[in-house]
Every structure is written in structure tokens, then in C-alpha cells.
Design a protein around this motif. Structure first.
Motif, PDB file in Angstrom:
ATOM      1  N   ALA A 131      19.887  -4.647   2.050  1.00 25.42           N
ATOM      2  CA  ALA A 131      18.956  -5.452   1.258  1.00 25.42           C
ATOM      3  C   ALA A 131      17.583  -5.561   1.919  1.00 25.42           C
ATOM      4  O   ALA A 131      16.554  -5.564   1.233  1.00 25.42           O
ATOM      5  N   MET A 132      17.549  -5.637   3.254  1.00 21.87           N
ATOM      6  CA  MET A 132      16.280  -5.765   3.955  1.00 21.87           C
ATOM      7  C   MET A 132      15.456  -4.497   3.818  1.00 21.87           C
ATOM      8  O   MET A 132      14.232  -4.545   3.629  1.00 21.87           O
ATOM      9  N   ARG A 133      16.105  -3.346   3.888  1.00 24.38           N
ATOM     10  CA  ARG A 133      15.388  -2.074   3.748  1.00 24.38           C
ATOM     11  C   ARG A 133      14.805  -1.935   2.346  1.00 24.38           C
ATOM     12  O   ARG A 133      13.651  -1.526   2.177  1.00 24.38           O
ATOM     13  N   LEU A 134      15.603  -2.267   1.347  1.00 25.45           N
ATOM     14  CA  LEU A 134      15.139  -2.168  -0.037  1.00 25.45           C
ATOM     15  C   LEU A 134      13.998  -3.140  -0.291  1.00 25.45           C
ATOM     16  O   LEU A 134      12.984  -2.778  -0.914  1.00 25.45           O
ATOM     17  N   SER A 135      14.142  -4.367   0.196  1.00 24.40           N
ATOM     18  CA  SER A 135      13.098  -5.373  -0.010  1.00 24.40           C
ATOM     19  C   SER A 135      11.801  -4.978   0.686  1.00 24.40           C
ATOM     20  O   SER A 135      10.704  -5.115   0.111  1.00 24.40           O
ATOM     21  N   ALA A 136      11.915  -4.471   1.917  1.00 25.20           N
ATOM     22  CA  ALA A 136      10.723  -4.073   2.665  1.00 25.20           C
ATOM     23  C   ALA A 136      10.012  -2.905   1.992  1.00 25.20           C
ATOM     24  O   ALA A 136       8.779  -2.874   1.914  1.00 25.20           O
ATOM     25  N   ALA A 137      10.787  -1.930   1.495  1.00 22.19           N
ATOM     26  CA  ALA A 137      10.192  -0.766   0.832  1.00 22.19           C
ATOM     27  C   ALA A 137       9.510  -1.168  -0.473  1.00 22.19           C
ATOM     28  O   ALA A 137       8.397  -0.715  -0.771  1.00 22.19           O
ATOM     29  N   LEU A 138      10.167  -2.015  -1.270  1.00 24.07           N
ATOM     30  CA  LEU A 138       9.581  -2.473  -2.525  1.00 24.07           C
ATOM     31  C   LEU A 138       8.326  -3.313  -2.278  1.00 24.07           C
ATOM     32  O   LEU A 138       7.306  -3.139  -2.952  1.00 24.07           O
ATOM     33  N   TYR A 139       8.422  -4.215  -1.329  1.00 27.86           N
ATOM     34  CA  TYR A 139       7.281  -5.083  -1.028  1.00 27.86           C
ATOM     35  C   TYR A 139       6.100  -4.254  -0.532  1.00 27.86           C
ATOM     36  O   TYR A 139       4.961  -4.458  -0.969  1.00 27.86           O
ATOM     37  N   ALA A 140       6.379  -3.329   0.391  1.00 26.39           N
ATOM     38  CA  ALA A 140       5.298  -2.508   0.942  1.00 26.39           C
ATOM     39  C   ALA A 140       4.672  -1.625  -0.125  1.00 26.39           C
ATOM     40  O   ALA A 140       3.459  -1.406  -0.128  1.00 26.39           O
ATOM     41  N   GLY A 141       5.495  -1.102  -1.049  1.00 21.03           N
ATOM     42  CA  GLY A 141       4.978  -0.218  -2.083  1.00 21.03           C
ATOM     43  C   GLY A 141       4.245  -0.941  -3.191  1.00 21.03           C
ATOM     44  O   GLY A 141       3.103  -0.602  -3.520  1.00 21.03           O
ATOM     45  N   VAL A 142       4.900  -1.957  -3.764  1.00 22.69           N
ATOM     46  CA  VAL A 142       4.332  -2.640  -4.932  1.00 22.69           C
ATOM     47  C   VAL A 142       3.197  -3.584  -4.533  1.00 22.69           C
ATOM     48  O   VAL A 142       2.112  -3.567  -5.134  1.00 22.69           O
ATOM     49  N   MET A 143       3.425  -4.399  -3.512  1.00 23.03           N
ATOM     50  CA  MET A 143       2.457  -5.429  -3.145  1.00 23.03           C
ATOM     51  C   MET A 143       1.398  -4.913  -2.169  1.00 23.03           C
ATOM     52  O   MET A 143       0.194  -5.030  -2.421  1.00 23.03           O
ATOM     53  N   ALA A 144       1.858  -4.326  -1.045  1.00 24.70           N
ATOM     54  CA  ALA A 144       0.929  -3.964   0.020  1.00 24.70           C
ATOM     55  C   ALA A 144       0.174  -2.673  -0.232  1.00 24.70           C
ATOM     56  O   ALA A 144      -0.808  -2.395   0.464  1.00 24.70           O
ATOM     57  N   THR A 145       0.620  -1.875  -1.215  1.00 27.20           N
ATOM     58  CA  THR A 145      -0.109  -0.647  -1.546  1.00 27.20           C
ATOM     59  C   THR A 145      -0.626  -0.701  -2.979  1.00 27.20           C
ATOM     60  O   THR A 145      -1.830  -0.637  -3.218  1.00 27.20           O
ATOM     61  N   GLY A 146       0.276  -0.813  -3.952  1.00 22.42           N
ATOM     62  CA  GLY A 146      -0.142  -0.803  -5.345  1.00 22.42           C
ATOM     63  C   GLY A 146      -1.141  -1.898  -5.666  1.00 22.42           C
ATOM     64  O   GLY A 146      -2.221  -1.641  -6.218  1.00 22.42           O
ATOM     65  N   LEU A 147      -0.827  -3.132  -5.295  1.00 20.67           N
ATOM     66  CA  LEU A 147      -1.713  -4.259  -5.565  1.00 20.67           C
ATOM     67  C   LEU A 147      -2.888  -4.304  -4.597  1.00 20.67           C
ATOM     68  O   LEU A 147      -4.053  -4.383  -5.007  1.00 20.67           O
ATOM     69  N   ALA A 148      -2.592  -4.246  -3.289  1.00 18.49           N
ATOM     70  CA  ALA A 148      -3.631  -4.435  -2.282  1.00 18.49           C
ATOM     71  C   ALA A 148      -4.691  -3.342  -2.331  1.00 18.49           C
ATOM     72  O   ALA A 148      -5.895  -3.623  -2.263  1.00 18.49           O
ATOM     73  N   TYR A 149      -4.280  -2.082  -2.454  1.00 23.65           N
ATOM     74  CA  TYR A 149      -5.253  -0.997  -2.471  1.00 23.65           C
ATOM     75  C   TYR A 149      -6.120  -1.054  -3.724  1.00 23.65           C
ATOM     76  O   TYR A 149      -7.309  -0.721  -3.689  1.00 23.65           O
TER      77      TYR A 149
END
Length: 360
Positions: free
Chosen positions: A246-264
Motif C-alpha cells: 500500500a505504501m508503494r502504491l500510495s507514494a507512486a500515485l501521490y508523486a505522479g498525480v500531485m507532485a508532477t501532474g498538479l505541481a508541474y
């Protein structure tokens, strides 16, 4: 007032998102996830999350793409995504979230130097605005270094009541990598330098292609292939790419959707309007927010050095913002009179295009 407040709020949100990413990504890496695999998944999830917004918001008014512009977007993906994130996450593996955030605060200094070299920013050392930007950058870097190398006494804030118990389990499951503590900071510094180069490249793209969602989506799409190929070269086992934890999935989703898709997307939007230095100078806030979240969720101790360093960072941030505000006021005064061609080296404050601009 509102036009200046919106970018300010959005850039603070971006740094809050990155603070959360540092914590979740560090825990995922401690659970055994390869940082290269994490970066690859981050780009895949980012591409999927940003594509609908690019289509709905920009498809009808999308400027024309040509070979030169695609080449610039390719360079943007190699620097701002692949190079920056691989160096950062591998450095994070051999370091800590606090050190990673501290060294990322070199970004304003690196960006300012590169912006001057590429004639996107005028040093203006003889003007009050130029002195404020230089002084603020020095304060930000000084605060970051103080937070990195000086702790001092512990500040008695007590213990947080929202401790993350999962983090406590991870503390004893993996080695800290203390033998590579010198490698980690070097990789993190290299990551910051590459990221500063992305700000300069993105400024040029914003002028030629004022469609932040589409440019971010294309950047992440190209980086997905780059990161997947690099990750497979080092580890192509099925278990390494598993997201059952669960931690790996959450970290990957958070990094992709929030920290890249939204932030960039938000950073590209702000760069188009305010320029690269304005966006990069908010990076020091990430360290302050990470320290607070680490205390609240991971029960990490706060030190006197953290408080003093944070104060220096905030003072430096306001100094640079004041310098940018003063610079804008001066440029507005020039525009009301006769335009001075000598000011062409000043970093422009880009206004969104109406969609009829033709790329060259």
C-alpha cells in the motif's frame, strides 16, 4: 492585488505537495522500492492524470507544434523530469528527507545564476530590486545550510498526537545507508542544478507554447519512456515493479498525480506569468513544511537550528519577492513612458496568449 495573490497561494500549495512527497517517497524507498522504479511510475501516473485537463482546457486553442518546439519539450523532459527526479530520488535513498529539502534550497541561487547567464534576468546590482534579490538568495541558501549542518538544542514542543505508526515500523526494517551519506548530498546538489536548468528551458517554452497542461503532459509522456528504460536497465524483475504494498502504491500515485501532474502544471502556469526566479524562490518553504510534517507524522525532533534557519529562509523569501515587486513597478513606469531597449535583458512577465500565437 488578486493577480499577485493567486500565484503566491498556488506556489505555497506546490511546496506543501512536495513536502508530503518527500515523506511518502522516503517511506516507500525504505520499504524496499527502487527509486528508479518509483520515478518511472511517477511519470506514468502523471501523464494519465494531466492528459484529460490538457484536452478539456487547451485542445481548442492549442498553439501549433513544430520540430523546434518538440525538441525543447524533449530537453525539458530530460532535465526537469528524468534527470532531476532520478538524481533526487537516488540521493534521497542515501540521505534523509530533511537533507534533501535543505539542499533543494540551492535552487533559487542556481536559477538566478543561470537566468543571468541566459539573459532572462538582469542582475541589476546597482538597483534596490537587484540588491534585494541577491540578498534574499543569500539568506535562503544560508538558512538551508544552517538547517543542514547545525542542530543545537531541542525545542520542547512535546510529542505529536497524530504519529504515523507505519513510519515507526519502517525505521527498523532497512539500513539507513549511512555509508553513502556523502554520495546522497552530491546527487541532490546535481539534481538541483539540473532542475534550475529546467526553469530556464521552461521559460522559453512558455513564451512559444503558452499551454501549461499540454506541455506538462507531453513532458511527462516523453519522460515515462526515458525513466522506464533506465529503470529496466538496472532492475527488470517482476517483484521490483510490484505495487501490492500500500505504501508503494500510495507514494507512486501521490508523486505522479500531485507532485508532477498538479505541481508541474501550476509551476508552468506561474512561470508564464511571473518568470522562473519567482517560482524557484518558493522552494525554501518546502523545508519548513517538511520539518513540520516530519514532527507531526514521524515525531522527528525540532531543533534551534531548524527555527533559526527557517527564519532566515522566510526573510530571504520576502526579500526576493520585494525585489521582484519593485522591479515590476519600475518596468510599469517605463512602459508608461518611452520604452528603453536596454531593458530587453530583463526577465519578462509573460501574459497568457489568446491562442493565436505562432511558434517559431
Amino acid at each position: 492585488m488578486a493577480s499577485g495573490l493567486v500565484p503566491l497561494i498556488l506556489m505555497i500549495v506546490v511546496q506543501l505537495v512536495y513536502a508530503g512527497m518527500n515523506i511518502t517517497s522516503k517511506l516507500a524507498i525504505q520499504s524496499g522500492m527502487s527509486p528508479l522504479v518509483l520515478v518511472a511510475y511517477r511519470q506514468l501516473f502523471a501523464t494519465v492524470s494531466i492528459a484529460p485537463f490538457a484536452y478539456w482546457l487547451e485542445w481548442k486553442t492549442l498553439p501549433r507544434l513544430n520540430k523546434q518546439l518538440m525538441f525543447r519539450i524533449l530537453l525539458s523532459s530530460l532535465t526537469g523530469v528524468t534527470g532531476n527526479q532520478i538524481l533526487y530520488f537516488v540521493g534521497l535513498k542515501f540521505s534523509t528527507a530533511t537533507i534533501a529539502c535543505a539542499l533543494s534550497n540551492l535552487l533559487p541561487a542556481f536559477t538566478f545564476i543561470l537566468a543571468v547567464i541566459f539573459r532572462q534576468e538582469n542582475l541589476g546590482i546597482k538597483q534596490r530590486s537587484g540588491l534585494a534579490k541577491v540578498f534574499g538568495t543569500v539568506l535562503c541558501v544560508s538558512g538551508a545550510l544552517l538547517l543542514s549542518f547545525y542542530h543545537g538544542k531541542t525545542i520542547g514542543l512535546g510529542q505529536s498526537s497524530i504519529h504515523w505508526r507505519y513510519a515507526e515500523k519502517m525505521e527498523g526494517t532497512t539500513a539507513s545507508g549511512s555509508g553513502n551519506m556523502f554520495v546522497g548530498p552530491l546527487l541532490l546538489i546535481a539534481s538541483t542544478l539540473v532542475w534550475a536548468l529546467w526553469f530556464v528551458i521552461q521559460t522559453d517554452i512558455s513564451k512559444r507554447f503558452p499551454a501549461p497542461y499540454t506541455s506538462t503532459g507531453l513532458m511527462c509522456f516523453l519522460a515515462s519512456f526515458q525513466c522506464i528504460i533506465i529503470a529496466l536497465c538496472f532492475d527488470h524483475s517482476v517483484s521490483a515493479w510490484s505495487l501490492r504494498d500500500a505504501m508503494r502504491l500510495s507514494a507512486a500515485l501521490y508523486a505522479g498525480v500531485m507532485a508532477t501532474g498538479l505541481a508541474y502544471s501550476l509551476m508552468s502556469w506561474a512561470i508564464e506569468r511571473k518568470g522562473p526566479l519567482y517560482v524557484s524562490v518558493f522552494t525554501p518553504l518546502q523545508l519548513v513544511l517538511t520539518a513540520i510534517l516530519s514532527w507531526a507524522l514521524l515525531r522527528e525532533k525540532l531543533y534551534v537550528g531548524t527555527a533559526i534557519g527557517s527564519l532566515l529562509i522566510v526573510l530571504g523569501l520576502y526579500s526576493v519577492l520585494w525585489g521582484k515587486s519593485e522591479e515590476v513597478s519600475t518596468e510599469d513606469g517605463v512602459k508608461e513612458g518611452v520604452k528603453d531597449p536596454k531593458n530587453d535583458t530583463e526577465m519578462q512577465y509573460y501574459v497568457p496568449s489568446n491562442g493565436n500565437r505562432v511558434s517559431t
